[in-house]
Design an enzyme around this catalytic site. Structure first.
Site, mmCIF file in Angstrom:
data_model
loop_
_atom_site.group_PDB
_atom_site.id
_atom_site.type_symbol
_atom_site.label_atom_id
_atom_site.label_comp_id
_atom_site.label_asym_id
_atom_site.label_seq_id
_atom_site.Cartn_x
_atom_site.Cartn_y
_atom_site.Cartn_z
ATOM 1 N N GLU A 1 38.666 102.458 133.112
ATOM 2 C CA GLU A 1 39.613 101.338 133.110
ATOM 3 C C GLU A 1 39.372 100.475 131.873
ATOM 4 O OE1 GLU A 1 38.865 98.254 136.173
ATOM 5 O OE2 GLU A 1 37.412 99.683 136.969
ATOM 6 N N CYS B 1 38.098 100.912 139.560
ATOM 7 C CA CYS B 1 36.790 101.574 139.722
ATOM 8 C C CYS B 1 36.872 102.835 140.573
ATOM 9 C CB CYS B 1 35.785 100.593 140.322
ATOM 10 S SG CYS B 1 35.725 99.047 139.430
ATOM 11 N N THR C 1 28.395 89.650 136.069
ATOM 12 C CA THR C 1 28.538 90.999 136.654
ATOM 13 C C THR C 1 29.052 92.005 135.617
ATOM 14 O OG1 THR C 1 30.799 90.630 137.477
ATOM 15 C CG2 THR C 1 29.003 90.015 138.945
ATOM 16 N N HIS D 1 30.461 101.559 146.002
ATOM 17 C CA HIS D 1 30.763 101.009 144.677
ATOM 18 C C HIS D 1 30.010 99.688 144.535
ATOM 19 C CE1 HIS D 1 32.620 99.369 141.216
ATOM 20 N NE2 HIS D 1 33.252 98.421 141.886
ATOM 21 N N SER E 1 39.783 98.051 142.688
ATOM 22 C CA SER E 1 40.651 96.889 142.932
ATOM 23 C C SER E 1 42.106 97.244 142.721
ATOM 24 C CB SER E 1 40.263 95.747 141.990
ATOM 25 O OG SER E 1 39.028 95.211 142.371
HETATM 26 N N1 CAA Z 1 19.257 81.847 145.473
HETATM 27 C C1 CAA Z 1 19.727 82.886 146.214
HETATM 28 N N2 CAA Z 1 21.074 83.091 146.426
HETATM 29 C C2 CAA Z 1 21.930 82.237 145.861
HETATM 30 C C3 CAA Z 1 21.509 81.128 145.104
HETATM 31 C C4 CAA Z 1 20.099 80.940 144.910
HETATM 32 N N3 CAA Z 1 19.613 79.939 144.183
HETATM 33 N N4 CAA Z 1 22.612 80.443 144.696
HETATM 34 C C5 CAA Z 1 23.684 81.113 145.191
HETATM 35 N N5 CAA Z 1 23.286 82.178 145.906
HETATM 36 C C6 CAA Z 1 24.100 83.181 146.568
HETATM 37 C C7 CAA Z 1 25.340 82.626 147.262
HETATM 38 O O1 CAA Z 1 25.043 82.142 148.552
HETATM 39 C C8 CAA Z 1 26.230 83.850 147.275
HETATM 40 O O2 CAA Z 1 25.834 84.702 148.311
HETATM 41 P P1 CAA Z 1 26.890 85.152 149.460
HETATM 42 O O3 CAA Z 1 28.039 85.844 148.747
HETATM 43 O O4 CAA Z 1 26.107 86.098 150.308
HETATM 44 O O5 CAA Z 1 27.324 83.913 150.127
HETATM 45 C C9 CAA Z 1 25.885 84.556 145.967
HETATM 46 O O6 CAA Z 1 24.626 84.023 145.541
HETATM 47 C C10 CAA Z 1 26.887 84.332 144.858
HETATM 48 O O7 CAA Z 1 27.103 82.960 144.757
HETATM 49 P P2 CAA Z 1 28.582 82.382 144.571
HETATM 50 O O8 CAA Z 1 29.513 82.987 145.560
HETATM 51 O O9 CAA Z 1 28.502 80.907 144.512
HETATM 52 O O10 CAA Z 1 28.877 82.976 143.112
HETATM 53 P P3 CAA Z 1 30.147 82.823 142.212
HETATM 54 O O11 CAA Z 1 31.178 81.939 142.790
HETATM 55 O O12 CAA Z 1 29.640 82.479 140.864
HETATM 56 O O13 CAA Z 1 30.797 84.292 142.146
HETATM 57 C C11 CAA Z 1 31.376 86.534 142.396
HETATM 58 C C12 CAA Z 1 30.312 85.483 142.682
HETATM 59 C C13 CAA Z 1 32.665 86.173 143.106
HETATM 60 C C14 CAA Z 1 30.897 87.883 142.885
HETATM 61 C C15 CAA Z 1 31.601 86.596 140.860
HETATM 62 O O14 CAA Z 1 30.460 87.077 140.237
HETATM 63 C C16 CAA Z 1 32.783 87.445 140.444
HETATM 64 O O15 CAA Z 1 33.908 86.997 140.401
HETATM 65 N N6 CAA Z 1 32.514 88.719 140.080
HETATM 66 C C17 CAA Z 1 33.531 89.653 139.624
HETATM 67 C C18 CAA Z 1 34.369 90.191 140.760
HETATM 68 C C19 CAA Z 1 33.632 91.135 141.654
HETATM 69 O O16 CAA Z 1 32.648 91.736 141.280
HETATM 70 N N7 CAA Z 1 34.153 91.333 142.866
HETATM 71 C C20 CAA Z 1 33.585 92.277 143.800
HETATM 72 C C21 CAA Z 1 34.639 93.002 144.603
HETATM 73 S S1 CAA Z 1 35.896 93.689 143.496
HETATM 74 C C22 CAA Z 1 35.274 95.216 143.036
HETATM 75 O O17 CAA Z 1 34.363 95.722 143.594
HETATM 76 C C23 CAA Z 1 35.916 95.906 141.836
HETATM 77 C C24 CAA Z 1 35.122 95.613 140.623
HETATM 78 O O18 CAA Z 1 34.256 96.401 140.244
HETATM 79 C C25 CAA Z 1 35.366 94.383 139.884
#
Ligand code: CAA
Length: 398
Positions: free
Chosen positions: A83, A115, A156, A237, A312
């Site tokens: 992709e 993916c 990521t 994945h 996705s």
């Molecule tokens: N110690 C331990 N854990 C902590 C922490 C700390 N100090 N601070 C935060 N965390 C935890 C949070 O509780 C959270 O855990 P949960 O999800 O279990 O609640 C985790 O760390 C992440 O924290 P946030 O949700 O606050 O993080 P974020 O808002 O910055 O975003 C994300 C996380 C949404 C995954 C972001 O990285 C993102 O948008 N990534 C890209 C999209 C993605 O990967 N999506 C996955 C599904 S889509 C897919 O699979 C296709 C693909 O390849 C893209």
């Protein structure tokens, strides 16, 4: 449930990039708590390409050792899933076909569905081999994941390629029937043609992924698939490695099973070793999980592995694979560890320069300075064409 002829993954080889950025460096720059990266999303570092690396150089580096070990005589199809394509028309696999000197009597095609593309490639390859068990298919999944600087997705990012030789009587893993399928029209993650970075609705993407886990499992069981207890491990994945844990917990909940954290860790933990330090490699991610599992787990001969491939948009597939007795003699574990250990750590300034770099688009002659120590490189751009070359490099191992 095996089909009459055993068909599946006969050889598997991975490649990544010249550089890597640690999440400690990223956290020091953006003020994030390192625990959020290392424990919250389960990532410690991410692969970053040199300027003369891309999906083609990674793909060729992953596939070359397979062609050194096996003759190319039986390969009549190359499927390249990605992709992060380098051209809107020409299949990136044709560059790989040329770099590896494959016979002209070959069909080469590029596949895209986020993916999920690598799994589409694998399943199409199984069908082709079923039609003529004398043929083999080279399936390559290669991607660079790139999000905007400062966005939640930035942590990521990653890059890798996985090459798989699909054949009858596979030495590693037989791909079993049935498959559980799922498609839903969601805008959780996408990249319009005019953008180099992906757009994502993070929370929506996690929930779309979990819906797909339910949907594929429902279809899989309705079509007579195995029961949950028959699986020894699950390769999900991994956009970030914690997602594999979330997905497995969701599957157990959906099946009405008690969630035991230790059991979840045993089922998915061994699949996360490479993804935790390479980052998201999109189409390659689930197969990096398989590589890590086979390379590091105790003997899995005759054991069943569950595969959940999610792309996705969204398309997903659940299927089972059965590990071939004696598979350990055919693994490339040392070479895979070297792919990870040979990467050079870069500082934030270098990372930022790589992230912001863009080649000119005026069709002029632009040689690309030599940076990679990998076996293939992007030598330059000329007349809107990408020019690749073989380097003389010790990292090309059979
Ligand atoms: N110690 C331990 N854990 C902590 C922490 C700390 N100090 N601070 C935060 N965390 C935890 C949070 O509780 C959270 O855990 P949960 O999800 O279990 O609640 C985790 O760390 C992440 O924290 P946030 O949700 O606050 O993080 P974020 O808002 O910055 O975003 C994300 C996380 C949404 C995954 C972001 O990285 C993102 O948008 N990534 C890209 C999209 C993605 O990967 N999506 C996955 C599904 S889509 C897919 O699979 C296709 C693909 O390849 C893209």
């Amino acid at each position: 449930m095996p089909s009459e002829i055993a068909i599946g993954i006969h050889d598997l080889s991975i490649a990544s990039t010249q550089y890597m950025l640690t999440h400690a460096t990223l956290a020091a720059q953006n003020g994030a708590n390192l625990g959020k990266y290392e424990r919250g999303i389960g990532q410690r570092s991410m692969s970053m390409p040199a300027l003369d690396e891309d999906i083609v150089t990674m793909a060729a580096a992953a596939a070359a050792p397979i062609l050194q070990r096996h003759s190319a005589d039986r390969i009549r199809t190359v499927v390249f899933a990605t992709e992060s394509a380098v051209d809107q028309a020409k299949a990136a696999g044709i560059h790989v076909h040329s770099l590896l000197g494959l016979p002209s009597a070959t069909r080469v095609v590029e596949l895209k569905q986020a993916c999920y593309g690598g799994t589409a490639g694998l399943q199409f390859a199984v069908s082709l081999v079923h039609r003529d068990p004398a043929e083999q298919v080279l399936v390559i999944a290669s991607d660079l994941s790139k999000y905007d600087l400062g966005s939640p997705g930035e942590a990521t990012q990653g890059a890798a390629a996985v090459a798989m030789l699909v054949s009858a009587a596979p030495a590693l893993v037989r791909v079993d029937e049935p498959s559980g399928l799922f498609t839903a029209d969601v805008m959780d993650f996408w990249r319009p043609n005019y953008r180099t970075t992906a757009l994502v609705d993070g929370r929506e993407s996690i929930s779309a992924y979990l819906q797909a886990v339910e949907g594929t499992w429902k279809d899989y069981t309705e079509r007579g698939g195995r029961s949950l207890g028959e699986f020894s491990a699950f390769c999900y994945h991994q956009p970030f490695t914690k997602m594999a844990h979330k997905a497995h917990v969701h599957l157990l909940n959906y099946c009405g099973r008690e969630v035991d954290t230790g059991a979840v860790d045993r089922a998915v933990g061994p699949t996360t070793a490479y993804n935790a330090v390479i980052g998201n490699s999109y189409t390659a991610s689930m197969y990096l999980g398989l590589a890590a599992l086979l390379d590091n787990a105790d003997d899995l001969s005759n054991r069943t592995i569950g595969f959940l491939s999610y792309g996705s948009g969204a398309v997903a597939e659940f299927f089972a694979g059965t590990v071939t007795p004696g598979y350990r003699a055919h693994l490339r574990s040392a070479a895979h560890r070297a792919v990870i250990s040979r990467r050079q750590e870069i500082d934030y300034a270098r990372y930022r320069a790589i992230h912001e770099h863009a080649f000119p688009v005026d069709g002029g002659n632009y040689p690309v300075p030599r940076e990679t120590t990998g076996p293939f490189r992007l030598a330059g751009l000329s007349g809107h064409k990408r020019i690749y070359e073989l380097t003389s490099n010790p990292h090309l191992e059979a």
